[in-house]
Write a protein that holds these residues in place. Structure first.
Motif, short mmCIF file in Angstrom:
data_model
loop_
_atom_site.label_atom_id
_atom_site.label_comp_id
_atom_site.label_asym_id
_atom_site.label_seq_id
_atom_site.Cartn_x
_atom_site.Cartn_y
_atom_site.Cartn_z
N GLU A 13 0.84 -1.18 0.14
CA GLU A 13 -0.22 -0.08 -0.19
C GLU A 13 0.84 1.43 0.09
N GLN A 14 1.96 1.24 0.98
CA GLN A 14 2.77 2.48 1.01
C GLN A 14 3.62 2.89 -0.47
N GLU A 15 3.99 1.69 -0.94
CA GLU A 15 4.75 1.76 -2.21
C GLU A 15 3.86 2.42 -3.37
N TYR A 16 2.61 1.72 -3.49
CA TYR A 16 1.48 2.22 -4.43
C TYR A 16 1.40 3.64 -4.25
N MET A 17 1.03 4.14 -2.86
CA MET A 17 0.58 5.34 -2.59
C MET A 17 1.59 6.44 -2.81
N GLU A 18 2.90 6.05 -2.86
CA GLU A 18 4.17 6.82 -2.99
C GLU A 18 4.09 7.00 -4.50
N GLN A 19 3.92 5.88 -5.23
CA GLN A 19 4.26 6.17 -6.94
C GLN A 19 3.14 6.91 -7.56
N MET A 20 1.85 7.08 -6.84
CA MET A 20 0.56 7.90 -7.36
C MET A 20 0.81 9.01 -7.64
N ASN A 21 0.31 9.52 -8.97
CA ASN A 21 0.21 11.07 -9.19
C ASN A 21 -0.92 11.50 -9.71
N ILE A 55 -4.62 -9.51 -4.45
CA ILE A 55 -3.97 -8.82 -5.47
C ILE A 55 -4.90 -7.94 -6.18
N VAL A 56 -4.32 -6.63 -6.17
CA VAL A 56 -5.19 -5.40 -6.83
C VAL A 56 -4.66 -5.14 -8.14
N LEU A 57 -5.44 -5.49 -9.11
CA LEU A 57 -4.94 -4.74 -10.62
C LEU A 57 -5.51 -3.41 -10.68
N THR A 58 -4.72 -2.43 -10.98
CA THR A 58 -5.22 -1.00 -10.84
C THR A 58 -4.44 -0.12 -11.56
N GLU A 59 -4.78 1.10 -11.91
CA GLU A 59 -3.91 2.41 -12.28
C GLU A 59 -4.45 3.67 -11.35
N ASP A 60 -3.57 4.44 -11.07
CA ASP A 60 -3.95 5.58 -10.42
C ASP A 60 -4.71 6.59 -10.75
N TRP A 61 -4.64 6.48 -12.23
CA TRP A 61 -5.70 7.33 -12.92
C TRP A 61 -7.00 7.00 -13.13
N CYS A 62 -7.40 5.81 -12.72
CA CYS A 62 -8.78 5.37 -12.90
C CYS A 62 -9.65 5.79 -11.76
N GLY A 63 -10.83 6.46 -12.00
CA GLY A 63 -11.67 6.86 -11.23
C GLY A 63 -12.56 5.62 -10.56
N ASP A 64 -12.54 4.70 -10.98
CA ASP A 64 -13.20 3.23 -10.01
C ASP A 64 -12.15 2.75 -9.15
N ALA A 65 -10.83 2.87 -9.66
CA ALA A 65 -9.82 2.48 -8.67
C ALA A 65 -9.80 3.42 -7.46
N MET A 66 -9.88 4.69 -7.82
CA MET A 66 -9.79 5.95 -6.67
C MET A 66 -11.10 5.53 -5.45
N LEU A 67 -12.24 5.18 -6.22
CA LEU A 67 -13.23 4.87 -5.12
C LEU A 67 -13.06 3.44 -4.48
N ASN A 68 -12.87 2.50 -5.35
CA ASN A 68 -12.85 1.05 -4.71
C ASN A 68 -11.47 0.80 -3.86
N ASN A 69 -10.66 1.13 -4.18
CA ASN A 69 -9.23 0.81 -3.58
C ASN A 69 -9.11 0.97 -2.13
N PRO A 70 -9.32 2.43 -1.78
CA PRO A 70 -9.61 2.76 -0.33
C PRO A 70 -10.45 1.93 0.56
N ILE A 71 -11.78 1.61 -0.16
CA ILE A 71 -12.70 0.73 0.74
C ILE A 71 -11.90 -0.75 0.72
N LEU A 72 -11.49 -1.10 -0.22
CA LEU A 72 -10.99 -2.47 -0.06
C LEU A 72 -9.87 -2.67 0.99
N LEU A 73 -8.99 -1.47 1.17
CA LEU A 73 -8.18 -1.49 2.38
C LEU A 73 -8.46 -1.52 3.47
N LYS A 74 -9.85 -0.66 3.61
CA LYS A 74 -10.53 -0.74 5.07
C LYS A 74 -10.74 -2.30 5.41
#
Length: 189
Positions: A13-21, A55-74
């Motif tokens: 999670e930390q590595e993913y967040m650090e590379q997000m732009n 395993i989460v297949l994602t990209e940080d530009w994706c709006g659905d990932a923006m919504l779903n990933n933080p909920i998955l993390l909780k």
């Protein structure tokens, strides 16, 4: 490559967040604002003994990932699930095993695996009620060859993104959908 090998290749999670732009701030807002209710927490805590991983297949530009990933993390936090992120565009060999409707590389996709790397459940890219919302908004778009299509599509995406960031009922729909998927797979004790 095995699912265990894909998991090992993933970012924490930390590595993913650090590379997000792109959607880092928005994802953080949702993560910080979302909370699970006591019933969900109880269900998720009963899954801890399963030692599931995601395993989460994602990209940080994706709006659905923006919504779903933080909920998955909780959800993962309460269920004791370790999560690893793989960028879709760099991992098409895996992505192409999880196409939406057999054709679309839609993300995010959550692949729940056990200790041995066996797939136990798959979720994504959207909760059914979120898909209904997207479909209803798309109905109002002009045809793709219409001169206003790009402008109207951009407006629709902006409206949807604002809803994703602000509408807590959408957050609950995502949570409900993910937890229901896990329950259907009989992953709780």
């Amino acid at each position: 490559m095995s699912l265990n090998a894909w998991f090992a290749k993933g970012l924490t999670e930390q590595e993913y967040m650090e590379q997000m732009n792109v959607n880092k701030e928005e994802m953080t807002i949702i993560h910080d604002g979302f909370s699970l209710d006591e019933d969900d927490i109880s269900i998720l805590e009963s899954m801890r003994s399963q030692s599931l991983r995601v395993i989460v297949l994602t990209e940080d530009w994706c709006g659905d990932a923006m919504l779903n990933n933080p909920i998955l993390l909780k959800i993962a936090e309460e269920a004791g699930m370790d999560v690893r992120f793989l960028l879709r565009d760099s991992n098409l060999d895996l992505m192409d095993q999880y196409l939406t409707n057999g054709t679309s590389r839609a993300i995010p996709i959550f692949i729940f695996i056990d200790r041995d790397g066996n797939e136990k459940a798959v979720w994504g890219p959207r909760a059914p009620k979120i898909q209904q919302l997207v479909d209803s908004l798309r109905k109002h778009l002009p045809e793709k060859d219409h001169p206003d299509f790009k402008e109207k599509q951009t407006e629709m995406i902006q409206k949807l993104t604002a809803s994703y960031k602000e509408d807590e009922s959408l957050w609950k729909e995502v949570s409900y959908s993910i937890i229901t998927t896990l329950k259907k797979r009989r992953l709780h004790v």
